[in-house]
Design an enzyme around this catalytic site. Structure first.
Site, PDB file in Angstrom:
ATOM      1  NE  ARG A  96      -4.314  -1.382  -0.151  1.00 44.48           N
ATOM      2  CZ  ARG A  96      -4.333  -2.447  -0.727  1.00 44.48           C
ATOM      3  NH1 ARG A  96      -3.211  -2.860  -1.491  1.00 44.48           N
ATOM      4  NH2 ARG A  96      -5.427  -3.154  -0.995  1.00 44.48           N
TER       5      ARG A  96
ATOM      6  CG  HIS B 113      -3.053  -0.965  -7.456  1.00 47.07           C
ATOM      7  ND1 HIS B 113      -3.371  -0.071  -6.468  1.00 47.07           N
ATOM      8  CD2 HIS B 113      -3.158  -2.101  -6.923  1.00 47.07           C
ATOM      9  CE1 HIS B 113      -3.557  -0.852  -5.258  1.00 47.07           C
ATOM     10  NE2 HIS B 113      -3.471  -2.086  -5.504  1.00 47.07           N
TER      11      HIS B 113
END
Length: 314
Positions: free
Chosen positions: A229, A277
Site C-alpha cells: 500500500r 497497481h
C-alpha cells in the site's frame, strides 16, 4: 428462506458486470443482486454482502447484514469507511492471488538482480557497458510482511535460488526461510538486504513505516519493491534517498494517491519504475469460487468465515 446477497460497488458498470457474472456462475442457487436493484423488502432480508469500493451508506441500509465479503485482499480503505459498528468483514484469501503476487515479486526481483534498470539508463545514454553478473544466491531479498502473499513470495524466491529473509510484526515460522520479527528484526532486514520487498498490510502501525530513518538503514545501493500500500512508504523520503544514490532503484506499484498525479517526481525519475497497481489483480473466477465456498459454509452451519481483526486492521 434465505435472503438475496447484495452486491455493492462503485466501480464502472462494465467492471461490476464482470464481477456479477463470475459470482452468479459460481453460485447458481443464490440470488445476487446489485444494491440499487434491491427492493425495500429484499434489503430487510439481506444477510451477506459482497463489496468492492462500497458506499458505506448502502451497507448501513442492510439491517440484517451478518457479514461482508471483500473482493480484495486489502481492507484498509474499507474498514474506516464502514466504521467500528460494521458487521464482520472477510477479506479475500485466494490462492490465485497469492500465485500472481509471487510471480510479480519474482519477476521484478529478477529485473533488479539482472540490472535491467541500469541497462535501460545506459541505453538512454547510448552507453555500451557490461555489468558484473550476480547469481540469485548472491542476492539477499528481505520480505516485509509474511501473510498469505508474503509467504507465497518467499517460497517462490527461495525456489529460484535467492537468499530470503522474512519479517512480520509477530513471529512466523516458515520451513527453509529465515524469519524475524520486532524492531530488531526489521533493522536486520533493512541492513542486510540487497532488495527489500514490502507486502505489509496498511494499518496505523505500518503507515509511514518506510520513512527517511528506515530507508537510511538500508544497505547502500540496495533496491526497493513496494507492492503493498502506498502510504506505508513516505514518497518524498524515497526521492531523497534516490537522489543521494543510497537506494539504487525503486519498483512501485502502489502510491499514496492513485492514479499517481502527473506532477509527482516519481514519474520522471530514472531510478523509479512506476506500475499502475497491477501486481496482483483479483481474478474474478477464482475469487468467486472462494466466496462461494464461504457462502456454502455459512448457509450450511451458520459459520461466518475468518474475518478481519478490527484492532489490528487485517
Amino acid at each position: 428462506m434465505t435472503g438475496p446477497i447484495a452486491f455493492i460497488s462503485s466501480m464502472p458498470s462494465e467492471v461490476q458486470d464482470s464481477y456479477l457474472a463470475s459470482l452468479r456462475a459460481a453460485m447458481p442457487g443464490e440470488n445476487i443482486v446489485p444494491f440499487d436493484l434491491l427492493t425495500d423488502a429484499q434489503r430487510q432480508r439481506v444477510d451477506i454482502a459482497v463489496v468492492a469500493r462500497p458506499d458505506p451508506v448502502k451497507v448501513a441500509a442492510l439491517p440484517r447484514l451478518a457479514w461482508i465479503q471483500s473482493m480484495w485482499a486489502g481492507v484498509d480503505q474499507l474498514l474506516p469507511a464502514l466504521g467500528s459498528k460494521a458487521p464482520p468483514v472477510v477479506r479475500l484469501i485466494d490462492p490465485e492471488m497469492s500465485r500472481t503476487m509471487s510471480e510479480a515479486v519474482l519477476a521484478w526481483t529478477y529485473f533488479l538482480q539482472r540490472d535491467m534498470s541500469a541497462y535501460a539508463r545506459q541505453q538512454a545514454r547510448l552507453l555500451w557497458r557490461q555489468l558484473p553478473y550476480r547469481k540469485p544466491s548472491q542476492v539477499s531479498v528481505g520480505l516485509l510482511g509474511m501473510g498469505e502473499l508474503g509467504t507465497a513470495a518467499a517460497i517462490r524466491l527461495a525456489d529460484a535460488g535467492f537468499k530470503v529473509r522474512g519479517w512480520s510484526r509477530s513471529t512466523k515460522r516458515l520451513p527453509g526461510i529465515e524469519t524475524c520479527s520486532g524492531e530488531s528484526g526489521l533493522d536486520l532486514i533493512l541492513r542486510e538486504s540487497d532488495i527489500v520487498v514490502c507486502l505489509l498490510p496498511l494499518t496505523p502501525q505500518t503507515q509511514g513505516l518506510l520513512n527517511i530513518e528506515r530507508l537510511t538503514q538500508m544497505k547502500r545501493g540496495a533496491a526497493l519493491i513496494n507492492f503493498s500500500r502506498g502510504p506505508i512508504l513516505v514518497e518524498n523520503d524515497l526521492l531523497t534517498m534516490l537522489e543521494r544514490e543510497h537506494i539504487s532503484h525503486a519498483v512501485l506499484d502502489v502510491f499514496s494517491v492513485e492514479p499517481l498525479p502527473q506532477e509527482s517526481g516519481l514519474w520522471r525519475h530514472s531510478s523509479v519504475t512506476v506500475l499502475p497497481h497491477i501486481s496482483a489483480p483479483t481474478d474474478n473466477e477464482t475469487a468467486a469460487t472462494v466466496f462461494a465456498d464461504n457462502v456454502r459454509a455459512y448457509r450450511s452451519g451458520g459459520r461466518i468465515p475468518a474475518n478481519v481483526d478490527l484492532t489490528r486492521g487485517y
